[in-house]
Structures are given as C-alpha cells and as structure tokens.
Motif scaffolding. Structure first.
Motif, short mmCIF file in Angstrom:
data_model
loop_
_atom_site.label_atom_id
_atom_site.label_comp_id
_atom_site.label_asym_id
_atom_site.label_seq_id
_atom_site.Cartn_x
_atom_site.Cartn_y
_atom_site.Cartn_z
N ILE A 109 -10.55 9.39 -6.78
CA ILE A 109 -10.08 8.14 -6.17
C ILE A 109 -8.72 7.76 -6.72
O ILE A 109 -7.82 7.35 -5.98
CB ILE A 109 -11.09 7.00 -6.41
CG1 ILE A 109 -12.39 7.26 -5.63
CG2 ILE A 109 -10.50 5.65 -6.01
CD1 ILE A 109 -13.51 6.30 -5.98
N ASN A 110 -8.55 7.89 -8.03
CA ASN A 110 -7.32 7.45 -8.68
C ASN A 110 -6.09 8.23 -8.24
O ASN A 110 -4.97 7.71 -8.29
CB ASN A 110 -7.49 7.52 -10.20
CG ASN A 110 -6.68 6.47 -10.92
OD1 ASN A 110 -6.51 5.36 -10.45
ND2 ASN A 110 -6.18 6.85 -12.09
N GLU A 111 -6.29 9.46 -7.75
CA GLU A 111 -5.16 10.26 -7.28
C GLU A 111 -4.40 9.59 -6.15
O GLU A 111 -3.20 9.80 -5.99
CB GLU A 111 -5.64 11.64 -6.80
CG GLU A 111 -5.95 12.61 -7.90
CD GLU A 111 -6.42 13.95 -7.38
OE1 GLU A 111 -6.30 14.21 -6.15
OE2 GLU A 111 -6.89 14.75 -8.19
N ASN A 112 -5.10 8.79 -5.33
CA ASN A 112 -4.48 8.17 -4.17
C ASN A 112 -3.96 6.76 -4.43
O ASN A 112 -3.43 6.12 -3.53
CB ASN A 112 -5.49 8.11 -3.01
CG ASN A 112 -5.92 9.48 -2.57
OD1 ASN A 112 -5.11 10.40 -2.50
ND2 ASN A 112 -7.19 9.65 -2.29
N LEU A 113 -4.13 6.27 -5.64
CA LEU A 113 -3.74 4.90 -5.95
C LEU A 113 -2.39 4.86 -6.66
O LEU A 113 -2.13 5.66 -7.54
CB LEU A 113 -4.79 4.23 -6.84
CG LEU A 113 -6.21 4.15 -6.29
CD1 LEU A 113 -7.15 3.56 -7.34
CD2 LEU A 113 -6.25 3.34 -5.01
N ALA A 175 -9.48 1.22 -4.06
CA ALA A 175 -9.47 2.14 -2.93
C ALA A 175 -9.86 1.43 -1.63
O ALA A 175 -9.22 1.64 -0.59
CB ALA A 175 -10.41 3.31 -3.19
N ASP A 179 -6.27 1.33 -0.54
CA ASP A 179 -5.70 2.11 -1.64
C ASP A 179 -4.77 1.28 -2.53
O ASP A 179 -3.76 1.76 -3.02
CB ASP A 179 -4.99 3.37 -1.14
CG ASP A 179 -5.98 4.42 -0.65
OD1 ASP A 179 -7.11 4.47 -1.16
OD2 ASP A 179 -5.61 5.21 0.25
#
Length: 194
Positions: A109-113, A175, A179
């Motif tokens: 999830i953190n990859e897209n934030l 998210a 995001d």
C-alpha cells in the motif's frame, strides 16, 4: 469447530469468566481487558469493511479472522510445564506468517502513497474515517495487550501483530483517501491563527 447451542450459561454471574485452559479469571482482569479491547477493535474494523470494496475489503475480512485468532491466543495462558507459544492442534497462536502478511500489505500500500509532509487528521472520506476509527481502536487494544504482557507472559508474535495492524490501518486509511489526496493535513496552531 465451534458450536454454540446456548448463549447464556450463568457461569459469569459471579464476575468471572473461563479461559481456554479451563481456569477462571475476574472479568476485570488485565487478560480480559486485552481480549475485550481486541474484540472492540474487530467491531470497528467490521464497520470499516462496510465502506470498502475489492481487495481492501477482503484484506480486512482476513484481519477480522486473525483478530479472533489473537483473542484465542490471549485466552490461552501458558501453563507451568515449560511450554512456549508454539501452536498445536489444541492451542491457537498468532504465528510469524500472520505478522509477515501485514508487513507485506503495508509495504504494498505504501508504495502508492506520497510521503507525508504533516500529520493527518482522521477523516478525509467516510471510508477513511472508518478506517481511522479502527486504527485508534487497535492502538487501544495494543496498549491493553502490552499491559497484560507486563503482568504475565504473552506471545511475542501477538504483540507484533497488534502493533503492525495499527500501522496497516494507518496506510490503508490513506489509501482509501484517494491514495492520500483526500487526507486532511494537521495545521499546527491553526485555531490560534485567527
């Protein structure tokens, strides 16, 4: 398999409740506070589930099942025979794979934030607000579990799981807030500025 034919037993009328090993403790016991706090957190997550769809919904349903495992773990005290926290056919414990799953979910999830530049206020969207309520409930459950661990042995994986879960819910809240685009940023001292 659990089978409940009768919901009330009257065995708790004296202010005690039974644990998995057959022992009884007071309902005010730190163990029961931890178990009850985990249950409350699970209820808050259930409310968040209603606002989500797809993968996030499925992930939270998995978490709800894991929280029942956590409750069973907390309700099973160590005996005096030199046991450890290894699960067995008769003893359900939180295991490292459950903690690892949360860590992988957090990283994904953190990859897209976008990186945070401020603390965020709980809210943004209804789904985000529900997830943040669940996160705060999990933090309280973690405090209760840590308080229990100060009194009696508690599975270290159980403590790791409940700690990672609040981190997971934090990034999930961002998210579901587009995001992070719908996050509401904290403005320090905003009420004093006029």
């Amino acid at each position: 398999m659990v089978k409940l034919n009768k919901i009330y037993t009257r065995t708790g009328d004296s202010g005690t409740t039974g644990l998995v090993d057959g022992s009884r403790v007071g309902k005010q016991d730190a163990r029961m506070e931890a178990i009850g706090s985990v249950d409350e957190a699970n209820c808050a997550i259930g409310l968040a589930v209603l606002a989500l769809e797809g993968g996030h919904r499925a992930s939270l349903l998995r978490v709800q099942n894991d929280l029942f495992d956590l409750g069973a773990d907390l309700a099973t005290p160590l005996g005096t025979l030199g046991e450890d926290f290894t699960p067995s056919p008769m003893t359900l414990r939180i295991i490292p794979e459950q903690v690892a799953w949360l860590e992988q979910a957090i990283d994904a999830i953190n990859e897209n934030l976008a990186p945070l530049t401020s603390f965020i206020l709980p809210g943004g969207t209804e789904a985000g607000a529900r997830v943040h309520i669940a996160r705060a409930s999990v933090r309280r459950a973690e405090r209760a579990c840590v308080a229990l661990a100060a009194e009696v042995p508690v599975n270290p994986q159980a403590l790791a799981y409940i700690n990672r879960l609040s981190d997971y819910l934090f990034v999930l809240g961002r998210a579901v807030n587009d995001d992070g685009a719908a996050d509401v940023l904290w403005v320090p001292g905003a009420s004093r500025q006029g």
